[in-house]
Enzyme design. Structure first.
Site, PDB file in Angstrom:
ATOM      1  N   HIS A  86      -6.845  -6.304  -0.746  1.00  0.00           N
ATOM      2  CA  HIS A  86      -6.098  -5.553  -0.564  1.00  0.00           C
ATOM      3  C   HIS A  86      -5.133  -5.869   0.475  1.00  0.00           C
ATOM      4  O   HIS A  86      -4.056  -5.543   0.049  1.00  0.00           O
ATOM      5  CB  HIS A  86      -6.394  -4.195  -0.061  1.00  0.00           C
ATOM      6  CG  HIS A  86      -5.491  -2.348   0.179  1.00  0.00           C
ATOM      7  ND1 HIS A  86      -4.951  -2.279  -1.174  1.00  0.00           N
ATOM      8  CD2 HIS A  86      -4.909  -2.431   0.792  1.00  0.00           C
ATOM      9  CE1 HIS A  86      -4.501  -1.581  -1.047  1.00  0.00           C
ATOM     10  NE2 HIS A  86      -4.301  -2.043   0.904  1.00  0.00           N
ATOM     11  N   TYR A  95      -1.559  11.202   2.547  1.00  0.00           N
ATOM     12  CA  TYR A  95      -2.343  11.755   1.079  1.00  0.00           C
ATOM     13  C   TYR A  95      -1.951  13.066   0.475  1.00  0.00           C
ATOM     14  O   TYR A  95      -2.485  13.271  -0.619  1.00  0.00           O
ATOM     15  CB  TYR A  95      -4.335  11.143   0.991  1.00  0.00           C
ATOM     16  CG  TYR A  95      -3.876   9.383   1.533  1.00  0.00           C
ATOM     17  CD1 TYR A  95      -4.516   8.403   0.605  1.00  0.00           C
ATOM     18  CD2 TYR A  95      -4.044   9.323   3.223  1.00  0.00           C
ATOM     19  CE1 TYR A  95      -5.043   7.599   0.769  1.00  0.00           C
ATOM     20  CE2 TYR A  95      -4.547   7.779   3.329  1.00  0.00           C
ATOM     21  CZ  TYR A  95      -4.873   7.191   1.578  1.00  0.00           C
ATOM     22  OH  TYR A  95      -4.986   5.658   2.067  1.00  0.00           O
ATOM     23  N   ASP A 110       1.080  -1.336  -0.250  1.00  0.00           N
ATOM     24  CA  ASP A 110       0.068   0.001  -0.182  1.00  0.00           C
ATOM     25  C   ASP A 110       1.286   1.042  -0.026  1.00  0.00           C
ATOM     26  O   ASP A 110       1.828   1.389  -0.686  1.00  0.00           O
ATOM     27  CB  ASP A 110      -1.237  -0.276   1.121  1.00  0.00           C
ATOM     28  CG  ASP A 110      -2.126   1.304   1.110  1.00  0.00           C
ATOM     29  OD1 ASP A 110      -2.874   1.409   0.698  1.00  0.00           O
ATOM     30  OD2 ASP A 110      -2.059   2.197   2.083  1.00  0.00           O
ATOM     31  N   TYR A 118     -12.814   8.148  -1.261  1.00  0.00           N
ATOM     32  CA  TYR A 118     -11.752   8.514  -0.275  1.00  0.00           C
ATOM     33  C   TYR A 118     -10.661   9.307  -0.008  1.00  0.00           C
ATOM     34  O   TYR A 118     -10.529  10.401   0.576  1.00  0.00           O
ATOM     35  CB  TYR A 118     -11.555   7.304   0.037  1.00  0.00           C
ATOM     36  CG  TYR A 118     -10.363   6.683  -0.217  1.00  0.00           C
ATOM     37  CD1 TYR A 118      -8.981   6.324   0.589  1.00  0.00           C
ATOM     38  CD2 TYR A 118     -10.534   6.025  -1.700  1.00  0.00           C
ATOM     39  CE1 TYR A 118      -8.320   5.647   0.166  1.00  0.00           C
ATOM     40  CE2 TYR A 118      -8.872   5.303  -2.065  1.00  0.00           C
ATOM     41  CZ  TYR A 118      -7.996   5.187  -0.531  1.00  0.00           C
ATOM     42  OH  TYR A 118      -6.942   4.927  -1.487  1.00  0.00           O
TER      43      TYR A 118
END
Length: 360
Positions: free
Chosen positions: A338, A273, A145, A194
Site C-alpha cells: 500500500h 474516516y 491514500d 478498520y
C-alpha cells in the site's frame, strides 16, 4: 490507509504565508544523506477559516509546482524522496501536512463533533486556499491514500486548478446514491473492519494508546496482506508484539513519524474516516460526475485497496475510464504493497516526472 469509497468537494479563501525556513530538525536527519544536495524548507500558511498548515517545499521558486498529498497515518514526510527527485528535475515540490496532522492545525481538537470539520469541503478548501497563498493558479498533483481521495475531489470540483494528477493506491470511484459509504463497508466486511471500528470517537484512540504510537505505526506501515484490515474489539495484538519494519522504513523514519503523532495523537487523521458519511451527504449533486483532468494511476498488486471486491474489474474493464475519460495510464507494480511511494521511491518518482513532463 483508506478504501476507495467516496467523493468530495472544495471551497476556499486566500491565505497568509510566512517566509520559508530551511529544515534543521529531526526530519533532516531521518531523511538521509541526500539532504545536502536538495534543501527542504518549511513554513506555515494560513488557509481556510484561519487554519494554519505546515508546508514543506523543495525546488526552484517559479518552477512548475507539484502538490503532494499524504494519506493516513502519514505526513508531508512520506514524500521526502519524491520531493528531492522533483526538485532535481526542475519542479517545485509542495507537501503540506493536511489539517489534523503533524505541525498543521487540528480544527475542533478532539471535541465531540469535531469530525464535521474534516469533510472534503473543508480539506479541499484548505488546498485551494494554499494554492492561492503560494501564488499558484494551476499545479500538478501527486497523491496517495486519503491524499488521493482529496485529490480526486480537487479535480472534480476545481479542475481549473489542476494540470494533471498522479493518483496512488486509491482509484476514483463514482458516488453511490444507494447507500452511505460506512454502512456499505459494514455490510461488506462487518463491525471489525478498520474503517467501521474508527467511527466511534475515542474507542480506537484508546486502543492505539494501549499499544503505543510507535507500535501502531509499525503495524500500519508493515501491513502487506492483499485483503481487508481488521482491528478486532478484543484488541489489535499486544504492545509487546515484535513488528519488524519493512526494508524501506528505517528506525529514524519511524521515530520521526512517532514524534509527530505523539504530539498530536491520531484523532485528526481518524476524523477523515468519521466524516465519510457527511461528505457523502454533501456531494449528492455530483453523483455520476466525471473527472476532467489528465490522470495516471499507480497501485501495488499487494495493496489492500486493489483487492476490494469488484475494484480490479472496474479499473481494467472500462469503468474507471468511463468516469475518468482523460485516464492516460494504469500501472500495477508487482509485489508492492500500500505505501507505494515509500516502498518504491525511485520508480514512483520516475512515473510522476515522466507523466507531468508531457504537459510542460
Amino acid at each position: 490507509m483508506v478504501v476507495a469509497c467516496l467523493r468530495a468537494l472544495c471551497g476556499c479563501l486566500p491565505g497568509f504565508s510566512d517566509e520559508p525556513k530551511p529544515e534543521k530538525d529531526m526530519a533532516a536527519d531521518a531523511a538521509g544523506d541526500d539532504q545536502t544536495t536538495t534543501t527542504i524548507t518549511h513554513r506555515t500558511v494560513e488557509v481556510n477559516g484561519g487554519v494554519r498548515l505546515h508546508v514543506a517545499e523543495a525546488g526552484p521558486a517559479g518552477a512548475p509546482a507539484v502538490l503532494l498529498l499524504h494519506g493516513f497515518p502519514e505526513l508531508w514526510y512520506t514524500w521526502r524522496h519524491q520531493m528531492r527527485a522533483l526538485a532535481a528535475a526542475g519542479y517545485r515540490a509542495v507537501a503540506p501536512d493536511l489539517r489534523g496532522y503533524g505541525d498543521s492545525d487540528a480544527p475542533g481538537g478532539g471535541a465531540a463533533g469535531s469530525e464535521q470539520e474534516y469533510t472534503a469541503l473543508h480539506v479541499v478548501g484548505d488546498l485551494v486556499a494554499l494554492l492561492d497563498a503560494l501564488g499558484e493558479k494551476r499545479v500538478f498533483v501527486a497523491a496517495h491514500d486519503w491524499g488521493a481521495l482529496t485529490a480526486w475531489s480537487l479535480c472534480l470540483f476545481r479542475p481549473d486548478r489542476v494540470r494533471a494528477l498522479v493518483a496512488l493506491s486509491v482509484a476514483y470511484t463514482p458516488r453511490s446514491a444507494a447507500r452511505k459509504p460506512v454502512e456499505g463497508l459494514r455490510a461488506l466486511y462487518g463491525d471489525d473492519y478498520y474503517i467501521c471500528r474508527i467511527q466511534e470517537p475515542g474507542a480506537i484512540e484508546a486502543e492505539f494508546a494501549r499499544l503505543g504510537t510507535e507500535q501502531v505505526l509499525r503495524k500500519f506501515l508493515s501491513y502487506r496482506t492483499p485483503g481487508p484490515l481488521f482491528i478486532p474489539k478484543t484488541g489489535w495484538g499486544s504492545q509487546d508484539d515484535e513488528v519488524p519494519l519493512p526494508s524501506w522504513v528505517t528506525e529514524e523514519d519511524i521515530k520521526y513519524y512517532a514524534s509527530k503523532f505523539d504530539k498530536t495523537g491520531f484523532t485528526g487523521g481518524l476524523n477523515y474516516y468519521r466524516a465519510l458519511n457527511k461528505t457523502w451527504e454533501l456531494t449528492s449533486p455530483w453523483t455520476g460526475a466525471e473527472i476532467k483532468v489528465p490522470v495516471k494511476f499507480i497501485i501495488g498488486d499487494l495493496d489492500l485497496t486493489y483487492h476490494t471486491p469488484g475494484i480490479q474489474d472496474f479499473i481494467h474493464k472500462g469503468g474507471f475510464k468511463k468516469f475518468v475519460p482523460l485516464l492516460d495510464d494504469v500501472v500495477v507494480m508487482k509485489d508492492v504493497g500500500h505505501f507505494i511511494n515509500e516502498e518504491k521511491p525511485n520508480e514512483v518518482s520516475d512515473h510522476i516526472i515522466s507523466f507531468i513532463k508531457k504537459f510542460n
